[in-house]
Design a protein around this motif. Sequence first.
Motif, PDB file in Angstrom:
ATOM      1  N   PHE A  41      11.453  -5.703  -2.993  1.00  0.00           N
ATOM      2  CA  PHE A  41      10.586  -4.619  -3.457  1.00  0.00           C
ATOM      3  C   PHE A  41      10.080  -3.788  -2.281  1.00  0.00           C
ATOM      4  O   PHE A  41      10.123  -2.551  -2.304  1.00  0.00           O
ATOM      5  CB  PHE A  41       9.412  -5.213  -4.243  1.00  0.00           C
ATOM      6  CG  PHE A  41       8.422  -4.201  -4.728  1.00  0.00           C
ATOM      7  CD1 PHE A  41       8.742  -3.340  -5.777  1.00  0.00           C
ATOM      8  CD2 PHE A  41       7.168  -4.112  -4.148  1.00  0.00           C
ATOM      9  CE1 PHE A  41       7.813  -2.396  -6.225  1.00  0.00           C
ATOM     10  CE2 PHE A  41       6.248  -3.177  -4.582  1.00  0.00           C
ATOM     11  CZ  PHE A  41       6.569  -2.315  -5.633  1.00  0.00           C
ATOM     12  N   ILE A  42       9.593  -4.478  -1.240  1.00  0.00           N
ATOM     13  CA  ILE A  42       9.096  -3.768  -0.062  1.00  0.00           C
ATOM     14  C   ILE A  42      10.229  -3.002   0.626  1.00  0.00           C
ATOM     15  O   ILE A  42      10.057  -1.864   1.083  1.00  0.00           O
ATOM     16  CB  ILE A  42       8.448  -4.756   0.931  1.00  0.00           C
ATOM     17  CG1 ILE A  42       7.224  -5.409   0.286  1.00  0.00           C
ATOM     18  CG2 ILE A  42       8.058  -4.054   2.224  1.00  0.00           C
ATOM     19  CD1 ILE A  42       6.092  -4.458  -0.006  1.00  0.00           C
ATOM     20  N   PHE A  46      10.287   1.096   1.488  1.00  0.00           N
ATOM     21  CA  PHE A  46      10.358   1.662   2.830  1.00  0.00           C
ATOM     22  C   PHE A  46      11.736   2.217   3.169  1.00  0.00           C
ATOM     23  O   PHE A  46      11.889   2.975   4.127  1.00  0.00           O
ATOM     24  CB  PHE A  46       9.914   0.628   3.862  1.00  0.00           C
ATOM     25  CG  PHE A  46       8.428   0.456   3.885  1.00  0.00           C
ATOM     26  CD1 PHE A  46       7.635   1.299   4.631  1.00  0.00           C
ATOM     27  CD2 PHE A  46       7.810  -0.515   3.124  1.00  0.00           C
ATOM     28  CE1 PHE A  46       6.262   1.165   4.643  1.00  0.00           C
ATOM     29  CE2 PHE A  46       6.443  -0.670   3.117  1.00  0.00           C
ATOM     30  CZ  PHE A  46       5.666   0.186   3.886  1.00  0.00           C
ATOM     31  N   ALA A  47      12.741   1.864   2.375  1.00  0.00           N
ATOM     32  CA  ALA A  47      14.047   2.508   2.535  1.00  0.00           C
ATOM     33  C   ALA A  47      13.943   3.972   2.136  1.00  0.00           C
ATOM     34  O   ALA A  47      14.586   4.848   2.728  1.00  0.00           O
ATOM     35  CB  ALA A  47      15.088   1.799   1.678  1.00  0.00           C
ATOM     36  N   VAL A  48      13.096   4.224   1.153  1.00  0.00           N
ATOM     37  CA  VAL A  48      12.876   5.602   0.708  1.00  0.00           C
ATOM     38  C   VAL A  48      12.001   6.348   1.707  1.00  0.00           C
ATOM     39  O   VAL A  48      12.245   7.515   2.042  1.00  0.00           O
ATOM     40  CB  VAL A  48      12.224   5.623  -0.685  1.00  0.00           C
ATOM     41  CG1 VAL A  48      11.865   7.056  -1.092  1.00  0.00           C
ATOM     42  CG2 VAL A  48      13.151   4.995  -1.713  1.00  0.00           C
ATOM     43  N   LEU A  49      10.971   5.649   2.213  1.00  0.00           N
ATOM     44  CA  LEU A  49      10.044   6.296   3.140  1.00  0.00           C
ATOM     45  C   LEU A  49      10.603   6.402   4.548  1.00  0.00           C
ATOM     46  O   LEU A  49      10.134   7.217   5.354  1.00  0.00           O
ATOM     47  CB  LEU A  49       8.714   5.525   3.177  1.00  0.00           C
ATOM     48  CG  LEU A  49       7.949   5.441   1.848  1.00  0.00           C
ATOM     49  CD1 LEU A  49       6.702   4.599   2.016  1.00  0.00           C
ATOM     50  CD2 LEU A  49       7.578   6.848   1.363  1.00  0.00           C
ATOM     51  N   GLU A  51      10.529   4.051   7.108  1.00  0.00           N
ATOM     52  CA  GLU A  51       9.622   3.487   8.125  1.00  0.00           C
ATOM     53  C   GLU A  51      10.020   2.034   8.396  1.00  0.00           C
ATOM     54  O   GLU A  51       9.368   1.097   7.939  1.00  0.00           O
ATOM     55  CB  GLU A  51       8.174   3.555   7.643  1.00  0.00           C
ATOM     56  CG  GLU A  51       7.629   4.949   7.430  1.00  0.00           C
ATOM     57  CD  GLU A  51       7.368   5.665   8.738  1.00  0.00           C
ATOM     58  OE1 GLU A  51       7.374   4.993   9.788  1.00  0.00           O
ATOM     59  OE2 GLU A  51       7.156   6.888   8.710  1.00  0.00           O
ATOM     60  N   PRO A  52      11.096   1.785   9.134  1.00  0.00           N
ATOM     61  CA  PRO A  52      11.617   0.417   9.299  1.00  0.00           C
ATOM     62  C   PRO A  52      10.663  -0.528  10.015  1.00  0.00           C
ATOM     63  O   PRO A  52      10.569  -1.699   9.668  1.00  0.00           O
ATOM     64  CB  PRO A  52      12.892   0.633  10.119  1.00  0.00           C
ATOM     65  CG  PRO A  52      12.676   1.931  10.825  1.00  0.00           C
ATOM     66  CD  PRO A  52      11.893   2.782   9.868  1.00  0.00           C
ATOM     67  N   TYR A  53       9.930  -0.069  11.006  1.00  0.00           N
ATOM     68  CA  TYR A  53       9.050  -0.964  11.765  1.00  0.00           C
ATOM     69  C   TYR A  53       7.855  -1.401  10.918  1.00  0.00           C
ATOM     70  O   TYR A  53       7.436  -2.560  10.961  1.00  0.00           O
ATOM     71  CB  TYR A  53       8.572  -0.292  13.044  1.00  0.00           C
ATOM     72  CG  TYR A  53       9.704   0.016  14.003  1.00  0.00           C
ATOM     73  CD1 TYR A  53      10.366  -1.014  14.668  1.00  0.00           C
ATOM     74  CD2 TYR A  53      10.135   1.318  14.216  1.00  0.00           C
ATOM     75  CE1 TYR A  53      11.416  -0.763  15.536  1.00  0.00           C
ATOM     76  CE2 TYR A  53      11.187   1.590  15.075  1.00  0.00           C
ATOM     77  CZ  TYR A  53      11.827   0.544  15.732  1.00  0.00           C
ATOM     78  OH  TYR A  53      12.871   0.806  16.573  1.00  0.00           O
ATOM     79  N   VAL A  54       7.306  -0.471  10.162  1.00  0.00           N
ATOM     80  CA  VAL A  54       6.202  -0.828   9.262  1.00  0.00           C
ATOM     81  C   VAL A  54       6.707  -1.797   8.203  1.00  0.00           C
ATOM     82  O   VAL A  54       6.016  -2.741   7.825  1.00  0.00           O
ATOM     83  CB  VAL A  54       5.621   0.441   8.601  1.00  0.00           C
ATOM     84  CG1 VAL A  54       4.534   0.060   7.600  1.00  0.00           C
ATOM     85  CG2 VAL A  54       5.081   1.385   9.657  1.00  0.00           C
ATOM     86  N   PHE A  55       7.930  -1.586   7.747  1.00  0.00           N
ATOM     87  CA  PHE A  55       8.536  -2.472   6.751  1.00  0.00           C
ATOM     88  C   PHE A  55       8.611  -3.906   7.263  1.00  0.00           C
ATOM     89  O   PHE A  55       8.248  -4.854   6.574  1.00  0.00           O
ATOM     90  CB  PHE A  55       9.938  -1.966   6.398  1.00  0.00           C
ATOM     91  CG  PHE A  55      10.831  -3.027   5.816  1.00  0.00           C
ATOM     92  CD1 PHE A  55      10.605  -3.525   4.547  1.00  0.00           C
ATOM     93  CD2 PHE A  55      11.886  -3.540   6.555  1.00  0.00           C
ATOM     94  CE1 PHE A  55      11.415  -4.514   4.015  1.00  0.00           C
ATOM     95  CE2 PHE A  55      12.701  -4.528   6.036  1.00  0.00           C
ATOM     96  CZ  PHE A  55      12.464  -5.015   4.762  1.00  0.00           C
ATOM     97  N   ILE A  56       9.074  -4.063   8.493  1.00  0.00           N
ATOM     98  CA  ILE A  56       9.213  -5.403   9.072  1.00  0.00           C
ATOM     99  C   ILE A  56       7.861  -6.095   9.154  1.00  0.00           C
ATOM    100  O   ILE A  56       7.724  -7.274   8.828  1.00  0.00           O
ATOM    101  CB  ILE A  56       9.862  -5.319  10.470  1.00  0.00           C
ATOM    102  CG1 ILE A  56      11.320  -4.843  10.330  1.00  0.00           C
ATOM    103  CG2 ILE A  56       9.807  -6.675  11.176  1.00  0.00           C
ATOM    104  CD1 ILE A  56      11.998  -4.568  11.652  1.00  0.00           C
ATOM    105  N   LEU A  57       6.835  -5.336   9.570  1.00  0.00           N
ATOM    106  CA  LEU A  57       5.498  -5.910   9.689  1.00  0.00           C
ATOM    107  C   LEU A  57       4.948  -6.324   8.327  1.00  0.00           C
ATOM    108  O   LEU A  57       4.454  -7.445   8.151  1.00  0.00           O
ATOM    109  CB  LEU A  57       4.556  -4.901  10.350  1.00  0.00           C
ATOM    110  CG  LEU A  57       3.098  -5.344  10.540  1.00  0.00           C
ATOM    111  CD1 LEU A  57       3.037  -6.538  11.486  1.00  0.00           C
ATOM    112  CD2 LEU A  57       2.253  -4.200  11.060  1.00  0.00           C
TER     113      LEU A  57
END
Length: 238
Positions: A41-42, A46-49, A51-57
């Motif tokens: 889900f997350i 973030f794939a749409v937004l 923002e890979p680094y924020v996603f990982i966090l």
Amino acid sequence: MSKIGIETTQNVQLNFPLASVGERIAAYLLDSLFMGVFAMFIFMIFAVLGEPYVFILLLTIPILVYTLVFETFMNGQTPGKRIMKIKVCRVDGDSPAFWHYLIRWMFRLVDISLTNGVAAILTIVIGEKGQRIGDILAKTTVVKTNHTVKLTHTILSEVPDNYQLVFPESRKIVDKDVELFKKVIQQLKTMDDHVEKLTFGLKARGKVMQQLGIKTEMPPEQFFQTLIDDFNFLHKNI
């Protein structure tokens, strides 16, 4: 069915059915599924937004503390444990505190992550109390909730207006004692062997009588119910 004899702080032993290895593995797999759904889900968000680094966090932190948070706020259960009707409890009969859950969570690294669960399975199977390494250090274990002794939702209950105090020594009783008395009554009701039931009841009654300084020949089940009624009467009239 494997059981653990839990020695309470009042020196009365109660028997609880241990969760099996299969039930604990099933709960773990269910929790892994839930974490996987959360991660997917997350990831989609973030794939749409972009923002890979924020996603990982945001993905890593909830997954790391998943077990600790749920066990702390769900009374020893994760969603997987709740579905499997098992929960974490202390081997002395009291409810675990945060630091008990913290120790179990910290040693998941050894019990599960680094050894693919082999260390946990071996220690659970070999030991008599169904404990993995984290449980041994935290003095906890995992028991079934669908067979464990059930308590009413509150300590206090109604007593008749004309009720008279039976044991003046009941003034020494505290909340944890009432919880114990209810557990003893429930366990007595579930015991089919009359000799075992009488032996357990008399032993439990004797220890509590010694603790409170009471002398009586009242049958065990009636004795413990009377102590509960006395406690409720005293607190009703405070």
